[in-house]
Design an enzyme around this catalytic site. Structure first.
Site, short mmCIF file in Angstrom:
data_model
loop_
_atom_site.label_atom_id
_atom_site.label_comp_id
_atom_site.label_asym_id
_atom_site.label_seq_id
_atom_site.Cartn_x
_atom_site.Cartn_y
_atom_site.Cartn_z
N ARG A 112 -9.83 34.77 -30.13
CA ARG A 112 -9.74 34.82 -28.68
C ARG A 112 -8.41 35.44 -28.28
O ARG A 112 -7.46 35.44 -29.01
CB ARG A 112 -9.84 33.42 -28.13
N LYS A 172 9.97 34.55 -22.68
CA LYS A 172 9.01 35.40 -23.40
C LYS A 172 8.52 36.56 -22.55
O LYS A 172 7.41 37.05 -22.73
CB LYS A 172 7.82 34.56 -23.86
N ASN A 219 6.27 29.28 -32.20
CA ASN A 219 5.86 28.52 -33.37
C ASN A 219 6.94 28.40 -34.44
O ASN A 219 7.18 27.33 -34.99
CB ASN A 219 4.60 29.16 -33.97
N PRO A 276 6.20 37.64 -31.48
CA PRO A 276 7.42 37.71 -30.68
C PRO A 276 7.66 36.42 -29.89
O PRO A 276 6.78 35.93 -29.19
CB PRO A 276 7.16 38.89 -29.75
N GLU A 277 8.87 35.88 -30.02
CA GLU A 277 9.30 34.73 -29.23
C GLU A 277 10.52 35.14 -28.42
O GLU A 277 10.84 36.33 -28.34
CB GLU A 277 9.56 33.54 -30.16
#
Length: 390
Positions: free
Chosen positions: A339, A54, A176, A2-3
């Site tokens: 991570r 975001k 991204n 999700p952006e």
């Protein structure tokens, strides 16, 4: 993952789906979630949402006369890598529904769920946007533009433009896939110095001789990078659905896939930036490209080798398996772990960095056989949540 557009679409979904619904009772959290409990109970309340960059803010508003008397409560969500909201029948809760809001009788019993398969999503009580995030690229364009151009002396702009675009202090909402699409449209090498790309925009002023309609036409025909940071996310919102995400319906994802021009597309090259994030591009990567790394080009399905073509000349088999091979057969398989989301606003926090692999040194047993080693599961390191961002 999700952006900005996906958070904006999620807020629209909540508002449309919950407009006519009345919720009641306690807010229920799953037992496995590490997020805080939500201390809210009301016999009748409504839910509304808004998004900024975001982040998504959910407001629980008790109706007049609801018991017990309760002030409105606001929660701010960051979706991590897989967060989303779903409205489902109460008896059909999704497996990874980590926060649940139930409707009040009469009528069909439904549940608004925050669903997060990978559990990198976060929610905070109080309703305040995370400090340090810049203006939203979608809804606060003018403030966003001024914030970037006013701070070009910041060391963040010493970095490649592809890395600067993930800094949520300046590009709140860009992630991204958006950075790849924006740079591709302007034919900007992803590893060009960010300041070199953006400094020219400080001196860019439209000619005073142009009429207003001519100025608008010029902007639409020749948008700069900051304008595309606003208009490209808007295109995703206009597609409707849920935008990008593995949980989107087939129709939603097909429309989004057809919209993509660069990200993950055949014929495009890719490199990892210093945060381990893959950037997709076409042509020269730029002067700040990582040393010693070769870009990989994605092949189209038509040019990918068939299973028969992938068979290589087999090496002659050894007569007896080596001690190392015998030991490896006894070892349990390692599972790849990741991570949690990045804990800095200075990188796109939606994807965990890839841990580096190290070599283990061990002694052989006196008998000549290698004893199987105990393999400890990798435990992701958690930094203070106050600085996390997704």
């Amino acid at each position: 993952m999700p952006e900005g557009p996906e958070l904006h679409l999620a807020s629209q979904f909540v508002n449309e789906a919950c407009r006519a619904l009345v919720f009641g009772g306690c807010v229920e959290k799953s037992s496995v979630s590490r997020n805080p409990e939500v201390p809210f109970e009301s016999s009748a309340y409504r839910i509304s949402a808004s998004a900024r960059g975001k982040e998504l803010r959910l407001i629980l508003s008790p109706l007049p006369g609801a018991q017990p008397p309760q002030e409105p409560l606001a929660l701010v969500f960051r979706f991590g890598m897989s967060g989303s909201f779903q409205l489902v029948p109460r008896e059909e809760l999704p497996r990874h529904a980590h926060l649940r809001f139930y409707t009040a009788p009469p009528g069909p019993r439904l549940a608004l769920c925050f669903v997060d398969i990978r559990r990198f999503g976060r929610w905070d009580l109080g309703g305040k946007w995370q400090p340090g995030r810049g203006p939203c690229v979608l809804q606060e364009y003018q403030q966003f533009r001024e914030n970037v151009l006013r701070n070009l002396a910041d060391k963040a702009f010493d970095r490649p433009i592809c890395e600067a675009l993930l800094d949520q202090r300046f590009f709140n909402g860009i992630g991204n896939y958006l950075r790849a699409e924006i740079l591709y449209r302007l034919k900007i090498p992803p590893f060009e110095k960010a300041r070199s790309v953006l400094e020219a925009l400080q001196q860019h002023r439209p000619s005073p001789e142009l009429t207003l309609s001519q100025k608008i036409r010029t902007k639409l025909q020749n948008p700069d990078l900051l304008e595309l940071c606003h208009s490209v996310p808007k295109e995703v919102v206009q597609l409707g659905g849920k935008g990008y995400g593995s949980e989107s319906g087939e129709e939603d994802f097909t429309a989004f896939r057809a919209w993509l021009r660069c990200y993950g597309m055949p014929g495009m090259s890719s490199l990892q930036d210093r945060h381990g994030r893959t950037i997709w591009f076409q042509g020269d990567p730029g002067p700040l490209a990582p040393k010693g790394r070769k870009s990989r080009k994605k092949k189209s399905k038509a040019t990918q080798p068939s299973p028969e073509d992938r068979v290589e000349d087999p090496s002659p088999p050894s007569k007896a398996p080596s001690r190392t091979r015998r030991a490896k057969r006894d070892l349990p398989k390692r599972t790849a772990t990741q991570r949690p989301e990045g804990t800095s606003l200075q990188q796109d926090p939606e994807a965990p960095t890839v841990p580096k692999k190290g070599r283990r040194k061990g002694r052989q047993a006196a008998s000549g056989h290698c004893r199987p080693r105990k393999v400890k599961a990798d435990i992701p390191s958690l930094e203070p949540e106050g600085t996390s961002a997704s």
